[in-house]
Design a protein around this motif. Structure first.
Motif, PDB file in Angstrom:
ATOM      1  N   PRO B 107       0.822  -1.211   0.000  1.00  0.00           N
ATOM      2  CA  PRO B 107       0.000   0.000   0.000  1.00  0.00           C
ATOM      3  C   PRO B 107       0.855   1.259   0.000  1.00  0.00           C
ATOM      4  N   PHE B 109       1.242   5.497   0.809  1.00  0.00           N
ATOM      5  CA  PHE B 109       0.791   6.570   1.701  1.00  0.00           C
ATOM      6  C   PHE B 109       1.366   7.892   1.223  1.00  0.00           C
ATOM      7  N   ASP B 110       0.645   8.990   1.475  1.00  0.00           N
ATOM      8  CA  ASP B 110       1.193  10.300   1.093  1.00  0.00           C
ATOM      9  C   ASP B 110       2.115  10.827   2.193  1.00  0.00           C
ATOM     10  N   ASN B 112       1.659  12.806   4.513  1.00  0.00           N
ATOM     11  CA  ASN B 112       1.036  12.869   5.845  1.00  0.00           C
ATOM     12  C   ASN B 112       0.749  11.493   6.432  1.00  0.00           C
ATOM     13  N   GLY B 113       1.110  10.454   5.689  1.00  0.00           N
ATOM     14  CA  GLY B 113       0.833   9.096   6.174  1.00  0.00           C
ATOM     15  C   GLY B 113      -0.584   8.646   5.873  1.00  0.00           C
ATOM     16  N   CYS B 114      -1.260   9.320   4.922  1.00  0.00           N
ATOM     17  CA  CYS B 114      -2.620   8.913   4.550  1.00  0.00           C
ATOM     18  C   CYS B 114      -2.580   7.944   3.370  1.00  0.00           C
ATOM     19  N   ARG B 115      -3.486   6.981   3.444  1.00  0.00           N
ATOM     20  CA  ARG B 115      -3.605   5.969   2.402  1.00  0.00           C
ATOM     21  C   ARG B 115      -4.000   6.624   1.072  1.00  0.00           C
ATOM     22  N   VAL B 116      -3.326   6.260  -0.005  1.00  0.00           N
ATOM     23  CA  VAL B 116      -3.672   6.866  -1.295  1.00  0.00           C
ATOM     24  C   VAL B 116      -4.287   5.875  -2.292  1.00  0.00           C
ATOM     25  N   ASP B 118      -6.969   3.433  -4.260  1.00  0.00           N
ATOM     26  CA  ASP B 118      -8.352   3.617  -4.694  1.00  0.00           C
ATOM     27  C   ASP B 118      -9.233   2.601  -3.961  1.00  0.00           C
ATOM     28  N   PRO B 119     -10.067   3.069  -3.033  1.00  0.00           N
ATOM     29  CA  PRO B 119     -10.772   2.107  -2.174  1.00  0.00           C
ATOM     30  C   PRO B 119     -11.896   1.364  -2.898  1.00  0.00           C
ATOM     31  N   ALA B 187      -0.568  -8.203   2.468  1.00  0.00           N
ATOM     32  CA  ALA B 187      -0.916  -6.947   1.799  1.00  0.00           C
ATOM     33  C   ALA B 187      -0.686  -7.070   0.293  1.00  0.00           C
TER      34      ALA B 187
END
Lengths: 104, 202
Positions: B107, B109-110, B112-116, B118-119, B187
């Motif tokens: 996976p 992350f950007d 900021n540690g946010c998932r990028v 496509d959910p 993962a």
């Protein structure tokens, strides 16, 4: 959700996840394995579950991760299909060599 | 901690019907257990003839050591460990394939540690569907696409259900490292299965 909508959400989350008591998706990711084994210490478990509540991406991600795990574990029950494919000559070879002296 | 988990005995119950008492005839032990042992070796080695060799070596060892078997663990657990070790020894001699990096499958992350990624929502699936022949074939195919150091950890932990401590010992690595690899393997497998999950086929 559109791509730009997701980018916007991510920006807001980027700020939100820096608040005390919050963790980022990246930190959440690192906790998943231990969480599923139910071995996260209570404080970390609370952080994990709070993140799960506020972050839809991680909720969907965890659901897919769990599904992957369930499908992998379903392979354990794949023994019966092999029963008939045991070559008879292999069984005979094993039984024939059992009286040999062990190799030194 | 993980070494004491009860999952090992539950796993062995899958072979419950094949279980033979230690004082049983060697031939009965061979005939009663060879199918699942071959399955274990095939999963590890992926090559049917190498798997047969591993099983033959395992039974030679079992025959030699059977008298000294003290029943500290169940016979099938002991035999499982032997066939896994024989298969791993052959695997080490095998030419290394699938050494491509795992990073493209992990996976993202950007800053900021946010998932990028496509959910997507996974559909409802029953246990029967997961065990259908079609799904099992897809699963095996995709597991084989994992880079080898990750594939082997996933096979031993999630399919063979060996405790982390046993896997660490068998692969000569730390338990922490086993856990990191297992998580990455899952993962990466999730990523490989994504098209099927999006299509509702899994």
């Amino acid at each position: 959700m559109s791509k730009s909508g997701r980018t916007m959400t991510r920006r807001m989350h980027g700020v939100l996840f820096k608040f005390p008591g919050m963790i980022t998706c990246n930190e959440f990711e690192d906790f998943i394995l231990v969480y599923l084994e139910d071995e996260l210490p209570p404080a970390k478990k609370r952080l994990f579950e709070l993140h799960l509540k506020v972050c839809k991406s991680c909720r969907l991600y965890l659901a897919a991760y769990r599904r992957t795990l369930a499908a992998t574990k379903a392979l354990q029950k794949d023994y019966d299909a092999l029963e008939e494919t045991v070559p008879q000559d292999l069984i005979e070879a094993i039984l024939a060599t059992k009286d040999d002296k062990p190799p030194r | 901690m993980d070494g004491k988990s009860p999952d090992k005995d539950q796993r062995r119950d899958l072979h419950g019907t094949s279980f033979v008492a230690p004082d049983g005839e060697f031939e009965d032990i061979v005939r009663g257990n060879i199918a699942w042992m071959l399955a274990v070796a095939r999963r590890i080695l992926r090559d049917p003839s190498m798997a047969e060799d591993a099983v033959q070596l395992a039974f030679a060892k079992i025959h030699r050591k059977l008298e000294g078997f003290e029943g500290k663990s169940r016979l099938s657990t002991w035999m499982h460990r032997i066939v896994v070790n024989e298969a791993l020894m052959m695997l080490r001699k095998q030419k290394r394939e699938n050494v491509h990096p795992i990073d493209p499958l992990l996976p993202e992350f950007d800053a900021n540690g946010c998932r990028v990624d496509d959910p997507f929502t996974v559909s409802e699936t029953s246990e029967d569907q997961l065990q259908s022949r079609q799904v099992r074939e897809i699963m095996k195919e995709k597991i084989d696409e994992l880079p080898e150091p990750y594939r082997i950890v996933l096979v031993l932990r999630d399919i063979e259900e060996m405790p982390t401590s046993d896997v660490a010992e068998a692969l000569e690595m730390s338990e922490a490292n086993v856990k990191v690899r297992l998580h990455r393997a899952r993962a990466a497998l999730k990523k490989l299965l994504e098209p099927m999950m999006r299509g509702g086929a899994l």
